[in-house]
Design an enzyme around this catalytic site. Structure first.
Site, PDB file in Angstrom:
ATOM      1  N   LYS A 263      43.908  39.510  46.602  1.00 29.51           N
ATOM      2  CA  LYS A 263      43.351  38.150  46.566  1.00 29.51           C
ATOM      3  C   LYS A 263      44.324  37.217  47.269  1.00 29.51           C
ATOM      4  O   LYS A 263      45.519  37.181  46.931  1.00 29.51           O
ATOM      5  CB  LYS A 263      43.167  37.750  45.102  1.00 29.51           C
ATOM      6  CG  LYS A 263      42.176  36.648  44.842  1.00 29.51           C
ATOM      7  CD  LYS A 263      41.995  36.524  43.322  1.00 29.51           C
ATOM      8  CE  LYS A 263      41.099  35.412  42.934  1.00 29.51           C
ATOM      9  NZ  LYS A 263      41.140  35.172  41.476  1.00 29.51           N
TER      10      LYS A 263
HETATM   11  C1  E4P Z   1      38.631  33.687  39.795  1.00 24.13           C
HETATM   12  O1  E4P Z   1      38.745  34.333  40.794  1.00 24.13           O
HETATM   13  C2  E4P Z   1      39.141  32.317  39.683  1.00 24.13           C
HETATM   14  O2  E4P Z   1      40.519  32.298  39.802  1.00 24.13           O
HETATM   15  C3  E4P Z   1      38.686  31.707  38.391  1.00 24.13           C
HETATM   16  O3  E4P Z   1      37.296  31.979  38.243  1.00 24.13           O
HETATM   17  C4  E4P Z   1      38.975  30.244  38.266  1.00 24.13           C
HETATM   18  O4  E4P Z   1      38.339  29.746  37.111  1.00 24.13           O
HETATM   19  P1  E4P Z   1      38.732  28.329  36.465  1.00 24.13           P
HETATM   20  O5  E4P Z   1      38.407  27.255  37.448  1.00 24.13           O
HETATM   21  O6  E4P Z   1      37.898  28.232  35.226  1.00 24.13           O
HETATM   22  O7  E4P Z   1      40.218  28.402  36.185  1.00 24.13           O
END
Ligand code: E4P
Length: 217
Positions: free
Chosen positions: A83
Site C-alpha cells: 500500500k
Molecule cells: C483503508 O485502507 C483505509 O486506511 C481506512 O479505510 C481509512 O478509514 P478511516 O478514514 O475510517 O480511518
C-alpha cells in the site's frame, strides 16, 4: 462486491473469515498502532489466516525508500499488497513494484484525477476514502461513482477499493454504484446483519413459541 476487513485485529479477522466474509484485509499505520503489535509479525499472522490480498502500508516518503519497504513487506507472503500513498513518489513506487508483479494498493485518494493517474501507474487497487470526504461535507460516494464511470470509459482494470467505510449504508451505496471492493471495520460488517424488524419479528416468535410449551430438542 468483495469484502475486505479494515483492521489488524487478528481475532476479529479470524471470526469473520470463518463465516466466509473476508475476501481480503487492509491495514494502515494507525491500525498497526491500534493493534499494539509489530507490523511484520502481525501482517504475517493475518496472511496465514486470509488467502486474499492483505494490504500492508509503506511509511517512507521517498520513492527509493518506499520501494525498499515495499519489497520487504512483499516478502512476508505471496498475498501481500503493498500500500502506497497517492503522492508522486508513491506513484513511482507503484510503477516499479507493479512492474515486478507485486499487487499495489494506492491509498489516500480523494479525486478522480488521482484515481486516473494511479491506474496509469499500474495500481491493482485504488482506495478512495469515502468517510473522510463526508467528514468535510463532500459526498464520498459521488467519488466512487465518478471513478467507476472514468475507469469504465477507458477500460482500466484497476479495482476500486472503497475505503473509509463507516456505516452499513455506505456498504449498500458502494454496491449500488459498482465498487469492486469495499473495506470496512469488523463492526460495520457485523452491522450488515442488523434490522429492527428482524429483532421485532424474532421477539414475537419467541413469545409465541414459549406459549406452545414445546421443545424441538
Ligand atoms: C483503508 O485502507 C483505509 O486506511 C481506512 O479505510 C481509512 O478509514 P478511516 O478514514 O475510517 O480511518
Amino acid at each position: 462486491m468483495k469484502f475486505f476487513v479494515d483492521t489488524a485485529d487478528v481475532a476479529a479477522i479470524a471470526e469473520l473469515n470463518d463465516l466466509g466474509m473476508v475476501d481480503g484485509v487492509t491495514t494502515n499505520p494507525s491500525l498497526i498502532l491500534k493493534s499494539g503489535r509489530d507490523i511484520l509479525e502481525v501482517t504475517k499472522e493475518i496472511c496465514s489466516i486470509v488467502s486474499g490480498p492483505v494490504s500492508a502500508e509503506v511509511v517512507a516518503l521517498t520513492a527509493d525508500e518506499m520501494i525498499a519497504e515495499g519489497r520487504k513487506l512483499a516478502e512476508i507472503a505471496p498475498n501481500i499488497t503493498v500500500k502506497v500513498p497517492l503522492t508522486w513518489d508513491g506513484l513511482k513506487t507503484c510503477k516499479v513494484l507493479s512492474g515486478e508483479g507485486k499487487m499495489v494498493n494506492v491509498t489516500l485518494c480523494f479525486s478522480v484525477n488521482q484515481a486516473l493517474i494511479a491506474a496509469k501507474a499500474g495500481a491493482t487497487f485504488i482506495s478512495p476514502f469515502v468517510g473522510r470526504l463526508d467528514d468535510i461535507n463532500l459526498d464520498g460516494m459521488d467519488l466512487i461513482s465518478d471513478i467507476r464511470q472514468v475507469y469504465d470509459n477507458y477500460g482500466f482494470d484497476t479495482q476500486i477499493l472503497a475505503a473509509s467505510i463507516r456505516s452499513a449504508n455506505h456498504v449498500t451505496q458502494c454496491a449500488l454504484v459498482g465498487a469492486d471492493v469495499m473495506t470496512a471495520p469488523p463492526a460495520v460488517i457485523k452491522a450488515l446483519a442488523s434490522h429492527p424488524l428482524t429483532d421485532k419479528g424474532l421477539d414475537q416468535f419467541m413469545k409465541d413459541w414459549a406459549k406452545t410449551g414445546q421443545k424441538i430438542v
